[in-house]
Design a protein around this motif. Structure first.
Motif, PDB file in Angstrom:
ATOM      1  N   GLN A   1       1.057  -1.267   0.266  1.00 54.71           N
ATOM      2  CA  GLN A   1      -0.128   0.239  -0.476  1.00 54.71           C
ATOM      3  C   GLN A   1       1.095   1.096   0.190  1.00 54.71           C
ATOM      4  O   GLN A   1       0.597   2.238  -0.975  1.00 54.71           O
ATOM      5  CB  GLN A   1      -1.268  -0.276   1.627  1.00 54.71           C
ATOM      6  N   TRP A   2       2.110   1.089   0.949  1.00 55.53           N
ATOM      7  CA  TRP A   2       2.958   2.505   0.621  1.00 55.53           C
ATOM      8  C   TRP A   2       3.942   3.263  -0.550  1.00 55.53           C
ATOM      9  O   TRP A   2       4.076   3.634  -1.182  1.00 55.53           O
ATOM     10  CB  TRP A   2       4.477   2.402   2.166  1.00 55.53           C
ATOM     11  N   THR A   3       3.826   1.696  -1.275  1.00 54.72           N
ATOM     12  CA  THR A   3       4.521   1.464  -2.694  1.00 54.72           C
ATOM     13  C   THR A   3       3.368   2.552  -3.653  1.00 54.72           C
ATOM     14  O   THR A   3       4.087   3.247  -4.259  1.00 54.72           O
ATOM     15  CB  THR A   3       4.816   0.222  -2.890  1.00 54.72           C
ATOM     16  N   GLY A   4       2.641   1.672  -3.700  1.00 53.02           N
ATOM     17  CA  GLY A   4       0.858   2.427  -4.063  1.00 53.02           C
ATOM     18  C   GLY A   4       1.232   3.973  -4.166  1.00 53.02           C
ATOM     19  O   GLY A   4       0.642   4.649  -4.994  1.00 53.02           O
ATOM     20  N   SER A   5       1.073   4.405  -2.888  1.00 48.52           N
ATOM     21  CA  SER A   5       1.008   5.790  -2.665  1.00 48.52           C
ATOM     22  C   SER A   5       1.829   6.427  -3.120  1.00 48.52           C
ATOM     23  O   SER A   5       1.688   8.020  -3.523  1.00 48.52           O
ATOM     24  CB  SER A   5       0.536   5.571  -0.672  1.00 48.52           C
ATOM     25  N   LEU A   6       2.835   5.903  -2.773  1.00 50.45           N
ATOM     26  CA  LEU A   6       4.294   7.000  -3.251  1.00 50.45           C
ATOM     27  C   LEU A   6       4.564   6.584  -5.163  1.00 50.45           C
ATOM     28  O   LEU A   6       4.432   8.063  -5.327  1.00 50.45           O
ATOM     29  CB  LEU A   6       5.610   6.077  -2.737  1.00 50.45           C
ATOM     30  N   LEU A   7       3.790   6.376  -5.410  1.00 51.31           N
ATOM     31  CA  LEU A   7       3.410   6.096  -7.059  1.00 51.31           C
ATOM     32  C   LEU A   7       3.337   7.371  -7.723  1.00 51.31           C
ATOM     33  O   LEU A   7       3.153   7.484  -8.783  1.00 51.31           O
ATOM     34  CB  LEU A   7       3.667   4.288  -7.517  1.00 51.31           C
ATOM     35  N   GLN A   8       2.089   7.479  -6.558  1.00 56.13           N
ATOM     36  CA  GLN A   8       0.749   8.147  -6.888  1.00 56.13           C
ATOM     37  C   GLN A   8       0.911   9.723  -6.755  1.00 56.13           C
ATOM     38  O   GLN A   8       0.165  10.821  -7.258  1.00 56.13           O
ATOM     39  CB  GLN A   8      -0.750   7.541  -6.424  1.00 56.13           C
ATOM     40  N   VAL A   9       2.538   9.947  -6.173  1.00 55.76           N
ATOM     41  CA  VAL A   9       3.089  11.854  -5.566  1.00 55.76           C
ATOM     42  C   VAL A   9       3.886  11.915  -7.085  1.00 55.76           C
ATOM     43  O   VAL A   9       4.283  11.797  -7.760  1.00 55.76           O
ATOM     44  CB  VAL A   9       3.747  11.370  -4.543  1.00 55.76           C
ATOM     45  N   ARG A  10       3.030  13.432  -7.910  1.00 56.47           N
ATOM     46  CA  ARG A  10       3.236  13.637  -8.831  1.00 56.47           C
ATOM     47  C   ARG A  10       4.354  14.525  -8.779  1.00 56.47           C
ATOM     48  O   ARG A  10       5.430  15.330  -9.368  1.00 56.47           O
ATOM     49  CB  ARG A  10       1.616  14.127  -9.711  1.00 56.47           C
ATOM     50  N   ASP A  11       4.164  15.445  -7.538  1.00 56.61           N
ATOM     51  CA  ASP A  11       5.298  16.775  -7.399  1.00 56.61           C
ATOM     52  C   ASP A  11       6.256  15.919  -6.867  1.00 56.61           C
ATOM     53  O   ASP A  11       5.829  15.581  -5.429  1.00 56.61           O
ATOM     54  CB  ASP A  11       4.664  17.613  -6.776  1.00 56.61           C
ATOM     55  N   PRO A  12       6.989  15.948  -7.039  1.00 59.00           N
ATOM     56  CA  PRO A  12       8.528  15.351  -6.140  1.00 59.00           C
ATOM     57  C   PRO A  12       8.907  16.338  -4.551  1.00 59.00           C
ATOM     58  O   PRO A  12       9.516  15.133  -4.379  1.00 59.00           O
ATOM     59  CB  PRO A  12      10.153  15.256  -7.386  1.00 59.00           C
TER      60      PRO A  12
ATOM     61  N   ARG B   1      14.341  -3.424   3.256  1.00 57.31           N
ATOM     62  CA  ARG B   1      12.929  -2.875   1.856  1.00 57.31           C
ATOM     63  C   ARG B   1      12.109  -1.220   2.201  1.00 57.31           C
ATOM     64  O   ARG B   1      11.921  -1.246   0.831  1.00 57.31           O
ATOM     65  CB  ARG B   1      12.424  -4.360   2.009  1.00 57.31           C
ATOM     66  N   MET B   2      12.302  -1.491   3.094  1.00 54.52           N
ATOM     67  CA  MET B   2      11.220   0.256   3.064  1.00 54.52           C
ATOM     68  C   MET B   2      12.450   0.980   2.780  1.00 54.52           C
ATOM     69  O   MET B   2      11.834   1.640   2.592  1.00 54.52           O
ATOM     70  CB  MET B   2      10.496   0.708   4.481  1.00 54.52           C
ATOM     71  N   ALA B   3      13.835   0.420   3.437  1.00 58.63           N
ATOM     72  CA  ALA B   3      14.567   1.937   2.859  1.00 58.63           C
ATOM     73  C   ALA B   3      15.164   2.142   1.622  1.00 58.63           C
ATOM     74  O   ALA B   3      15.155   2.919   1.050  1.00 58.63           O
ATOM     75  CB  ALA B   3      15.572   1.175   3.663  1.00 58.63           C
ATOM     76  N   GLU B   4      15.188   1.122   1.004  1.00 61.03           N
ATOM     77  CA  GLU B   4      15.063   0.871  -0.474  1.00 61.03           C
ATOM     78  C   GLU B   4      14.085   1.091  -1.341  1.00 61.03           C
ATOM     79  O   GLU B   4      14.484   2.278  -2.163  1.00 61.03           O
ATOM     80  CB  GLU B   4      15.570  -1.006  -0.783  1.00 61.03           C
ATOM     81  N   LEU B   5      13.083   1.287  -0.914  1.00 56.34           N
ATOM     82  CA  LEU B   5      11.358   1.460  -1.502  1.00 56.34           C
ATOM     83  C   LEU B   5      11.696   3.381  -1.654  1.00 56.34           C
ATOM     84  O   LEU B   5      11.131   3.696  -2.381  1.00 56.34           O
ATOM     85  CB  LEU B   5      10.239   1.516  -0.839  1.00 56.34           C
ATOM     86  N   ALA B   6      11.378   4.006  -0.094  1.00 49.93           N
ATOM     87  CA  ALA B   6      11.654   5.009   0.105  1.00 49.93           C
ATOM     88  C   ALA B   6      12.972   5.721  -0.725  1.00 49.93           C
ATOM     89  O   ALA B   6      12.743   6.932  -1.232  1.00 49.93           O
ATOM     90  CB  ALA B   6      11.982   5.413   1.532  1.00 49.93           C
ATOM     91  N   SER B   7      14.169   5.247  -0.828  1.00 53.73           N
ATOM     92  CA  SER B   7      15.489   5.829  -1.803  1.00 53.73           C
ATOM     93  C   SER B   7      15.151   5.815  -3.454  1.00 53.73           C
ATOM     94  O   SER B   7      14.773   6.702  -4.168  1.00 53.73           O
ATOM     95  CB  SER B   7      16.712   4.659  -1.053  1.00 53.73           C
ATOM     96  N   ALA B   8      14.046   4.650  -3.451  1.00 54.02           N
ATOM     97  CA  ALA B   8      13.306   4.554  -5.084  1.00 54.02           C
ATOM     98  C   ALA B   8      12.884   5.872  -5.153  1.00 54.02           C
ATOM     99  O   ALA B   8      12.891   6.433  -6.282  1.00 54.02           O
ATOM    100  CB  ALA B   8      13.365   3.499  -5.791  1.00 54.02           C
ATOM    101  N   ALA B   9      11.853   6.261  -4.509  1.00 54.49           N
ATOM    102  CA  ALA B   9      10.880   7.521  -4.301  1.00 54.49           C
ATOM    103  C   ALA B   9      11.628   8.530  -4.490  1.00 54.49           C
ATOM    104  O   ALA B   9      11.704   9.679  -5.354  1.00 54.49           O
ATOM    105  CB  ALA B   9      10.122   7.302  -3.430  1.00 54.49           C
TER     106      ALA B   9
END
Length: 229
Positions: free
Chosen positions: A85-96, A216-224
């Protein structure tokens, strides 16, 4: 002169019975006469009863282990769903520009973390004066780069702990520090940020806890957050 014969020890008897499995088959009457003390009281029980009790205790122990495995599996599945769910919400953010706050809000909401903060450095010009770029000293940046896995433990006065908003004047008692870097968390690539999780519970982020999901959370946050560089 007589030869000295050493006395028979309990270990000798154990070895004999182990190496002679047919002994009790040839001397079945021995089993019927052996009486030992029950661990559940002072009464004497037969060897067969004691064996049955030991078997029941072993089965009970195995049942508890199975239940613990099922519980851990359920908890892991729940955490994996929250990460999804967290990954999906980050992908929906348009403005960096909104990504750091989205990272923090998701951590606090989905993972029930009372306090969370993030700092990012070496960002692109449009974000250089943003709040999420302020307050990370060279020492804090070097510390983040030195982490090859998330740090979990008590709040010993680390600089990043000051980034957390104290609620009701109560500072975090335990911390999880997640380095943000381009690539695997355990790589030699310098960190470009740090995600800080805090809790008033001293045991929430214990030094002995597993860090697989935190990695895994650190890697996802880093990618975003790489979109800010």
């Amino acid at each position: 002169m007589t030869n000295h014969i050493p006395p028979i020890t309990e270990d000798d008897i154990v070895q004999f019975l182990t190496n002679t499995p047919g002994f009790f088959e040839r001397h079945a009457e021995v089993l019927a006469t052996v009486q030992i003390t029950s661990p559940h009281g002072a009464r004497a029980v037969s060897l067969q009863e004691r064996q049955a009790e030991m078997l029941r205790e072993k089965i009970k122990g195995l049942e508890q282990r199975i239940m613990e495995m099922v519980r851990n599996s359920t908890e892991n599945a729940a955490i994996a769903n929250k990460v999804h769910q967290w990954t999906g919400s980050l992908l929906q953010v348009r403005d960096p520009f909104d990504l750091p706050q989205a990272v923090v809000d998701g951590v606090r909401t989905l993972f029930d973390v009372p306090q969370a903060a993030v700092r990012v450095w070496e960002v692109a010009a449009p974000y250089i004066d943003a709040d999420f770029t302020q307050g990370a000293s060279e020492d804090a940046r070097a510390f983040a780069s030195s982490l090859t896995m998330p740090f979990c433990g008590p709040n010993l006065g680390f600089e990043p702990a000051a980034w957390l908003a104290n609620e009701a004047g109560a500072p975090a008692q335990s911390l999880a520090l997640l380095p943000l870097r381009a690539g695997a968390i355990d790589s030699a690539t310098p960190a470009f940020g740090l995600l800080v999780l805090g809790s008033h519970d001293p045991q929430r982020f214990d030094a002995t806890m597993g860090t697989e999901f935190l990695s895994r959370m650190a890697e996802l946050a880093s990618a975003a957050l790489l979109r800010l560089k």
